[in-house]
Design a protein around this motif. Structure first.
Motif, mmCIF file in Angstrom:
data_model
loop_
_atom_site.group_PDB
_atom_site.id
_atom_site.type_symbol
_atom_site.label_atom_id
_atom_site.label_comp_id
_atom_site.label_asym_id
_atom_site.label_seq_id
_atom_site.Cartn_x
_atom_site.Cartn_y
_atom_site.Cartn_z
ATOM 1 N N ASN A 174 0.863 -1.180 0.000
ATOM 2 C CA ASN A 174 0.000 0.000 0.000
ATOM 3 C C ASN A 174 0.901 1.232 0.000
ATOM 4 O O ASN A 174 1.445 1.616 1.038
ATOM 5 C CB ASN A 174 -0.920 -0.009 1.225
ATOM 6 C CG ASN A 174 -1.931 1.115 1.195
ATOM 7 O OD1 ASN A 174 -1.646 2.232 0.759
ATOM 8 N ND2 ASN A 174 -3.124 0.830 1.669
ATOM 9 N N GLU A 175 1.055 1.825 -1.177
ATOM 10 C CA GLU A 175 1.963 2.968 -1.317
ATOM 11 C C GLU A 175 1.479 4.182 -0.532
ATOM 12 O O GLU A 175 2.269 4.887 0.084
ATOM 13 C CB GLU A 175 2.123 3.318 -2.798
ATOM 14 C CG GLU A 175 3.268 4.245 -3.052
ATOM 15 C CD GLU A 175 3.639 4.325 -4.523
ATOM 16 O OE1 GLU A 175 4.437 5.214 -4.846
ATOM 17 O OE2 GLU A 175 3.145 3.522 -5.337
ATOM 18 N N GLU A 176 0.184 4.418 -0.538
ATOM 19 C CA GLU A 176 -0.372 5.583 0.146
ATOM 20 C C GLU A 176 -0.104 5.537 1.653
ATOM 21 O O GLU A 176 0.261 6.533 2.265
ATOM 22 C CB GLU A 176 -1.881 5.662 -0.119
ATOM 23 C CG GLU A 176 -2.528 6.915 0.411
ATOM 24 C CD GLU A 176 -4.012 6.956 0.081
ATOM 25 O OE1 GLU A 176 -4.821 7.010 1.022
ATOM 26 O OE2 GLU A 176 -4.343 6.906 -1.129
ATOM 27 N N LYS A 177 -0.280 4.363 2.258
ATOM 28 C CA LYS A 177 -0.065 4.203 3.701
ATOM 29 C C LYS A 177 1.340 3.689 4.037
ATOM 30 O O LYS A 177 1.650 3.451 5.197
ATOM 31 C CB LYS A 177 -1.111 3.257 4.282
ATOM 32 C CG LYS A 177 -2.516 3.824 4.220
ATOM 33 C CD LYS A 177 -3.514 2.887 4.846
ATOM 34 C CE LYS A 177 -4.914 3.482 4.780
ATOM 35 N NZ LYS A 177 -5.909 2.580 5.334
#
Length: 145
Positions: free
Chosen positions: A127-130
């Motif tokens: 999960n790149e965003e998190k």
């Protein structure tokens, strides 16, 4: 009274700027700089208009000595200045690496990497965003300190 700290130029290597204050020693460890024969200057808690406080590192060594992938994992906001002949020749923006090997260890006692000691520790960015990484083998989530 204002004091000025002067750290000289480097001929070839890297200047790591915009390091989160206090993270430079972690970077020193992850880059294995203690095992390399290179000159390293670490400036901790330097004043910064943008960040308040920051760390700066100057690493004088041939530029192919160091794998910078790990820097993106530690903090992808670090600015990497590549120096040749005492001049900055390139500024590199970091990104989160899709995969990291042998940087962090899986903490799951049931993971195959706990039993098979010679197996590489591989974590994948899920999960790149998190900024979540998971073990390739057991999918255990890595928790940053």
């Amino acid at each position: 009274m204002a004091s000025i700290l002067n750290v000289g130029r480097i001929a070839e290597g890297f200047v790591l700027d915009h390091i989160q204050a206090g993270k430079s020693m972690e970077i020193y460890k992850y880059l294995n700089l203690g095992k390399l024969d290179c000159t390293v200057a670490i400036i901790k808690n330097a004043r910064s208009a943008k960040m308040g406080k920051k760390d700066i590192m100057k690493i004088e060594c041939p530029i192919d000595y160091i794998d910078l992938e790990v820097l993106g994992f530690i903090d992808h906001n670090i600015t990497v200045n590549i120096v040749k002949d005492e001049e900055i020749v390139e500024k590199m923006a970091l990104t989160l690496p899709k995969e990291i090997r042998n940087i962090i260890r899986c903490r799951n006692p049931r993971c195959i990497t706990s039993i098979e000691q010679e197996l590489e520790q591989v974590f994948l960015l899920t999960n790149e965003e998190k900024e979540i990484y998971r073990c390739k083998y057991c999918e255990e989530k890595y928790k940053k300190k």
